[in-house]
Design a protein around this motif. Structure first.
Motif, PDB file in Angstrom:
ATOM      1  N   THR A 101       0.838  -1.205   0.000  1.00  0.00           N
ATOM      2  CA  THR A 101       0.000   0.000   0.000  1.00  0.00           C
ATOM      3  C   THR A 101       0.874   1.256   0.000  1.00  0.00           C
ATOM      4  OG1 THR A 101      -0.075   0.217   2.403  1.00  0.00           O
ATOM      5  CG2 THR A 101      -1.756  -1.191   1.388  1.00  0.00           C
ATOM      6  N   PRO A 102       0.310   2.375  -0.413  1.00  0.00           N
ATOM      7  CA  PRO A 102       1.068   3.644  -0.354  1.00  0.00           C
ATOM      8  C   PRO A 102       1.559   3.977   1.056  1.00  0.00           C
ATOM      9  CG  PRO A 102      -0.851   3.894  -1.757  1.00  0.00           C
ATOM     10  CD  PRO A 102      -0.970   2.535  -1.107  1.00  0.00           C
ATOM     11  N   HIS A 103       0.743   3.705   2.075  1.00  0.00           N
ATOM     12  CA  HIS A 103       1.192   3.999   3.438  1.00  0.00           C
ATOM     13  C   HIS A 103       2.375   3.126   3.812  1.00  0.00           C
ATOM     14  CE1 HIS A 103       1.053   3.540   7.940  1.00  0.00           C
ATOM     15  NE2 HIS A 103       1.182   4.837   7.806  1.00  0.00           N
ATOM     16  N   THR A 136      12.444   8.982  17.941  1.00  0.00           N
ATOM     17  CA  THR A 136      12.811   8.850  16.518  1.00  0.00           C
ATOM     18  C   THR A 136      12.718  10.208  15.825  1.00  0.00           C
ATOM     19  OG1 THR A 136      10.593   8.285  15.656  1.00  0.00           O
ATOM     20  CG2 THR A 136      11.973   6.462  16.441  1.00  0.00           C
ATOM     21  N   GLU A 187      15.747   5.271   4.236  1.00  0.00           N
ATOM     22  CA  GLU A 187      16.434   6.532   4.478  1.00  0.00           C
ATOM     23  C   GLU A 187      17.199   6.503   5.804  1.00  0.00           C
ATOM     24  OE1 GLU A 187      16.019   9.586   6.165  1.00  0.00           O
ATOM     25  OE2 GLU A 187      16.908  10.964   4.711  1.00  0.00           O
ATOM     26  N   ALA A 220       4.333   9.235   8.383  1.00  0.00           N
ATOM     27  CA  ALA A 220       4.176   7.778   8.315  1.00  0.00           C
ATOM     28  C   ALA A 220       3.635   7.218   9.622  1.00  0.00           C
ATOM     29  CB  ALA A 220       5.509   7.117   7.971  1.00  0.00           C
ATOM     30  N   LEU A 263       8.790  10.861   8.880  1.00  0.00           N
ATOM     31  CA  LEU A 263       8.468   9.963   9.998  1.00  0.00           C
ATOM     32  C   LEU A 263       7.137  10.372  10.613  1.00  0.00           C
ATOM     33  CD1 LEU A 263      11.759   9.516  12.047  1.00  0.00           C
ATOM     34  CD2 LEU A 263      10.924   8.261  10.076  1.00  0.00           C
ATOM     35  N   LEU A 309       5.501   4.354   2.242  1.00  0.00           N
ATOM     36  CA  LEU A 309       6.056   5.511   2.945  1.00  0.00           C
ATOM     37  C   LEU A 309       6.864   5.056   4.161  1.00  0.00           C
ATOM     38  CD1 LEU A 309       6.018   8.680   3.014  1.00  0.00           C
ATOM     39  CD2 LEU A 309       4.088   8.475   4.593  1.00  0.00           C
ATOM     40  N   LEU A 310       6.328   4.072   4.882  1.00  0.00           N
ATOM     41  CA  LEU A 310       7.047   3.509   6.025  1.00  0.00           C
ATOM     42  C   LEU A 310       8.368   2.895   5.575  1.00  0.00           C
ATOM     43  CD1 LEU A 310       4.570   1.573   8.346  1.00  0.00           C
ATOM     44  CD2 LEU A 310       6.192   3.325   9.037  1.00  0.00           C
ATOM     45  N   ARG A 346      15.125   1.297  15.466  1.00  0.00           N
ATOM     46  CA  ARG A 346      14.204   2.015  16.346  1.00  0.00           C
ATOM     47  C   ARG A 346      12.926   2.444  15.622  1.00  0.00           C
ATOM     48  NH1 ARG A 346      16.324   3.914  21.540  1.00  0.00           N
ATOM     49  NH2 ARG A 346      17.960   2.380  21.906  1.00  0.00           N
ATOM     50  N   LEU A 347      13.069   2.848  14.368  1.00  0.00           N
ATOM     51  CA  LEU A 347      11.869   3.150  13.579  1.00  0.00           C
ATOM     52  C   LEU A 347      11.016   1.896  13.440  1.00  0.00           C
ATOM     53  CD1 LEU A 347      13.035   5.334  10.565  1.00  0.00           C
ATOM     54  CD2 LEU A 347      12.391   6.004  12.867  1.00  0.00           C
ATOM     55  N   LEU A 364       9.131   6.526  22.581  1.00  0.00           N
ATOM     56  CA  LEU A 364       9.995   5.919  21.562  1.00  0.00           C
ATOM     57  C   LEU A 364       9.794   6.612  20.217  1.00  0.00           C
ATOM     58  CD1 LEU A 364      11.975   3.510  21.078  1.00  0.00           C
ATOM     59  CD2 LEU A 364       9.976   2.184  20.345  1.00  0.00           C
ATOM     60  N   LEU A 365       8.536   6.910  19.891  1.00  0.00           N
ATOM     61  CA  LEU A 365       8.241   7.634  18.655  1.00  0.00           C
ATOM     62  C   LEU A 365       8.893   9.017  18.676  1.00  0.00           C
ATOM     63  CD1 LEU A 365       4.464   7.172  17.711  1.00  0.00           C
ATOM     64  CD2 LEU A 365       6.434   6.805  16.226  1.00  0.00           C
ATOM     65  N   VAL A 407       1.585  10.810  -3.513  1.00  0.00           N
ATOM     66  CA  VAL A 407       1.968  10.730  -2.104  1.00  0.00           C
ATOM     67  C   VAL A 407       3.186  11.621  -1.852  1.00  0.00           C
ATOM     68  CG1 VAL A 407       2.953   9.228  -0.331  1.00  0.00           C
ATOM     69  CG2 VAL A 407       1.028   8.424  -1.701  1.00  0.00           C
ATOM     70  N   PHE A 422      -3.394   7.667   3.089  1.00  0.00           N
ATOM     71  CA  PHE A 422      -2.519   7.393   1.953  1.00  0.00           C
ATOM     72  C   PHE A 422      -3.159   6.389   0.994  1.00  0.00           C
ATOM     73  CE2 PHE A 422       0.154   8.710   5.481  1.00  0.00           C
ATOM     74  CZ  PHE A 422       0.854   9.749   4.884  1.00  0.00           C
ATOM     75  N   ASN A 423      -3.742   5.336   1.560  1.00  0.00           N
ATOM     76  CA  ASN A 423      -4.214   4.239   0.705  1.00  0.00           C
ATOM     77  C   ASN A 423      -5.440   4.624  -0.112  1.00  0.00           C
ATOM     78  OD1 ASN A 423      -2.134   2.935   1.909  1.00  0.00           O
ATOM     79  ND2 ASN A 423      -3.402   1.669   3.258  1.00  0.00           N
ATOM     80  N   ALA A 462      10.807  -0.680  15.369  1.00  0.00           N
ATOM     81  CA  ALA A 462      10.124  -1.013  16.623  1.00  0.00           C
ATOM     82  C   ALA A 462       8.978  -0.048  16.912  1.00  0.00           C
ATOM     83  CB  ALA A 462      11.124  -1.004  17.778  1.00  0.00           C
ATOM     84  N   ALA A 463       9.222   1.241  16.680  1.00  0.00           N
ATOM     85  CA  ALA A 463       8.206   2.248  17.012  1.00  0.00           C
ATOM     86  C   ALA A 463       6.997   2.129  16.087  1.00  0.00           C
ATOM     87  CB  ALA A 463       8.796   3.653  16.921  1.00  0.00           C
ATOM     88  N   HIS A 500       5.591   3.961  24.559  1.00  0.00           N
ATOM     89  CA  HIS A 500       5.583   3.834  23.107  1.00  0.00           C
ATOM     90  C   HIS A 500       5.666   5.202  22.448  1.00  0.00           C
ATOM     91  CE1 HIS A 500       3.533   3.451  19.089  1.00  0.00           C
ATOM     92  NE2 HIS A 500       4.496   2.575  18.987  1.00  0.00           N
ATOM     93  N   THR A 512      10.998   5.330   4.944  1.00  0.00           N
ATOM     94  CA  THR A 512      11.679   5.859   6.142  1.00  0.00           C
ATOM     95  C   THR A 512      12.744   4.877   6.628  1.00  0.00           C
ATOM     96  OG1 THR A 512      10.147   4.979   7.827  1.00  0.00           O
ATOM     97  CG2 THR A 512       9.601   7.118   6.864  1.00  0.00           C
ATOM     98  N   PRO A 562      -3.195   5.047   7.779  1.00  0.00           N
ATOM     99  CA  PRO A 562      -2.971   4.342   6.514  1.00  0.00           C
ATOM    100  C   PRO A 562      -4.005   4.732   5.455  1.00  0.00           C
ATOM    101  CG  PRO A 562      -2.647   2.828   8.344  1.00  0.00           C
ATOM    102  CD  PRO A 562      -3.128   4.135   8.944  1.00  0.00           C
TER     103      PRO A 562
END
Lengths: 353, 353
Positions: A170-172, B179, A182, B213, B210, A175-176, A209-210, B175-176, B234, B221-222, A212-213, B172, A179, B218
């Protein structure tokens, strides 16, 4: 580091299937393509008990063995002949990190999910003489390969179980994945892709870390479920489990896998039309979604399942989300075993009365 | 760039409240602390119609004005005296980017959510003589400030509406946020924090992606809902909308906000016990969660709401997820207006018959 990580000691025992020179869908060529695989159980006389299980992102087949195969489990080597295969680029099969110059590292041609499945088809037909698989299954990128198998080779797949993965990225999700790409390439030590061994650890740590998050569940962190694995803090867990998982892996191997993941799409088999491509499927499918999976939301999987004949959607709840694939959650393990056993017991649609 | 971005032209008209030298909870001192704020409507004679609305992450009060205030809306300037206040570090109130040397950029002291609320309390009491707010509300980091208001100054808040934000940042969520911080600081141009104007655009772009995303849905984007904003792909949307939003902002301003966000916690008011801290609240609360919000999942908000007397949980569905806060989704706007109108019409618990 990559050499010791990608060793028989760590990941073996495994066998190698020399595909030879292999032209990719893109037209590029991988010289002396090798697929590393491991088998469990015995192929029966009519070759009707074979199961194919390709690896997921960043894993090798060893983790599949530990998490899914065993006496009394749904994938029981006493009943089935189970082939675990390492996808191209994972460090064991032909990869940027283990190919000879000049076609190594960033000169390793970019394969697609379709290329994996074409090479795997060579493996099962040429090495084992199997024309039809009782089951193809896989998680995450393994699900992408499972989808591709069912659509590309409809007569060669009796049953399929894509777990926590989609037929078209999917587009989403793209995008993930961008990241993640990158996170690695932005490391100055990555530079132009010709880096010193072990130098890209900052990028790999950032990527971890990305990962996991974004992919694990909020609950895993908020309820400190990582304590079950013996860690003491969130940081201790993320470093000791997630960074530690990725650090030994080749940055260009991971990038090759990520780009393959990003491009996953069975659509071309339907002239670009996803519904038409999925309608090609002749297998019986149990399409398994993990609730709270940050990478592959149930809604995305359900949206595809609607187009698939002879299919049902199986939702499995796990506080581990996508990470449940690793076999860490006994409740997930029981649920996935139940779903796979039921699928294996059901007749393939072509055989149904 | 930062100067023109943080101008009256872009964000005004706004007023300034000179708090003066201000000792933070950490013991550090911000010299000549300034709070930029804007007001709408007229304070009535008994000062009972005041609403405070602090800004969220990376925004200024201008966006709050556009998205929430208007004749016929719940926040109607014909009925209420509405104070929009820019949180410390956002580029308009005192911030790393607009403070004089030597206490500018990375030498700007790190404030907490509690510091914001203490300074805002000075603003409403000293400038306006308001002892009790009819309503405090805010989204995301604005919700953090709203929670802090209700817990820290229970007698000064009649009603409160934290939207899409928590009283204590979850592991959580931390953690985000980590990032996001790392996305900026890992830019080589960021270096030791003394960078050339505009140089850190790679880090800001990485951070923007980030953010998109992880926090947007989702579905956005989808289902290509970004088309509603006039974008074509996108990438066009992420660059033209998300990167474009963050690029003019000061990297150290964003880092100051992110660290404040990461540390958000009303727990200290309950001796470290969150439930005890939340039990201090005397206001009536409508605690608003946006379904599919990737930053602040409904489950995290619900887990806190259970401890709050005189509160109810309001779930608002929006395909835009966290981004709905921006007022982009008419369905969200209607739902949030309905919830706020209902809350404003209800008696404060102390006044209930």
């Amino acid at each position: 580091m990559a050499e010791s990580y990608d060793s028989q000691e760590t990941h073996g025992p495994y066998d190698n299937f020399q595909v030879g020179d292999f032209i990719l869908e893109s037209g590029a060529k991988i010289r002396d393509l090798n697929l590393a695989y491991a088998t469990f159980g015995t192929l029966n006389a009519d070759k009707s008990n074979a199961i194919l299980f390709p690896s997921w992102y960043s894993g090798t087949t060893k983790i599949l063995e530990h998490a899914y195969i065993g006496s009394g489990r749904s994938l029981d080597p006493e009943r089935y002949f189970i082939i675990l295969v390492n996808q191209i680029g994972n460090g064991l099969s032909s990869s940027p990190s283990n190919s000879p110059a000049p076609f190594h590292q960033i000169r390793f041609p970019q394969p697609s999910i379709g290329d994996d499945v074409r090479a795997q088809h060579r493996l099962i037909t040429e090495r084992f003489g199997i024309e039809r698989l009782a089951l193809v299954l896989g998680g995450s990128m393994g699900a992408q390969q499972t989808w591709e198998w069912a659509v590309r080779f409809p007569d060669a797949v009796a049953r399929a179980a894509p777990i926590a993965g989609t037929a078209r990225t999917t587009p989403h999700n793209q995008l993930l994945v961008d990241t993640f790409i990158e996170a690695i390439t932005s490391d100055q030590a990555y530079g132009d892709g010709w880096f010193d061994e072990g130098a890209v650890h900052r990028g790999l740590r950032r990527h971890a870390r990305l990962f996991a998050a974004a992919g694990f569940t909020p609950r895993l962190f908020n309820e400190a479920l990582w304590r079950d694995l013996g860690f003491t803090t969130v940081d201790d867990f993320v470093t000791g489990f997630v960074e530690n998982h990725f650090l030994p892996q080749g940055p260009n191997d991971l990038l090759t896998l990520l780009r393959k993941w990003r491009g996953g799409d069975v659509g071309p088999h339907g002239g670009g039309d996803l519904a038409r491509a999925l309608a090609r499927i002749k297998a019986r499918l149990s399409i398994i979604a993990i609730e709270e999976d940050g990478f592959f939301p149930v809604a995305d999987i359900e949206a595809e399942q609607r187009f698939v004949p002879h299919s049902r959607l199986v939702r499995i709840a796990s506080a581990w989300g996508h990470l449940a694939l690793f076999g860490l959650d006994p409740a997930y393990n029981r649920a996935v075993d139940a779903a796979l056993s039921e699928l294996l017991a059901a007749p393939a649609p072509q055989e149904a009365p």
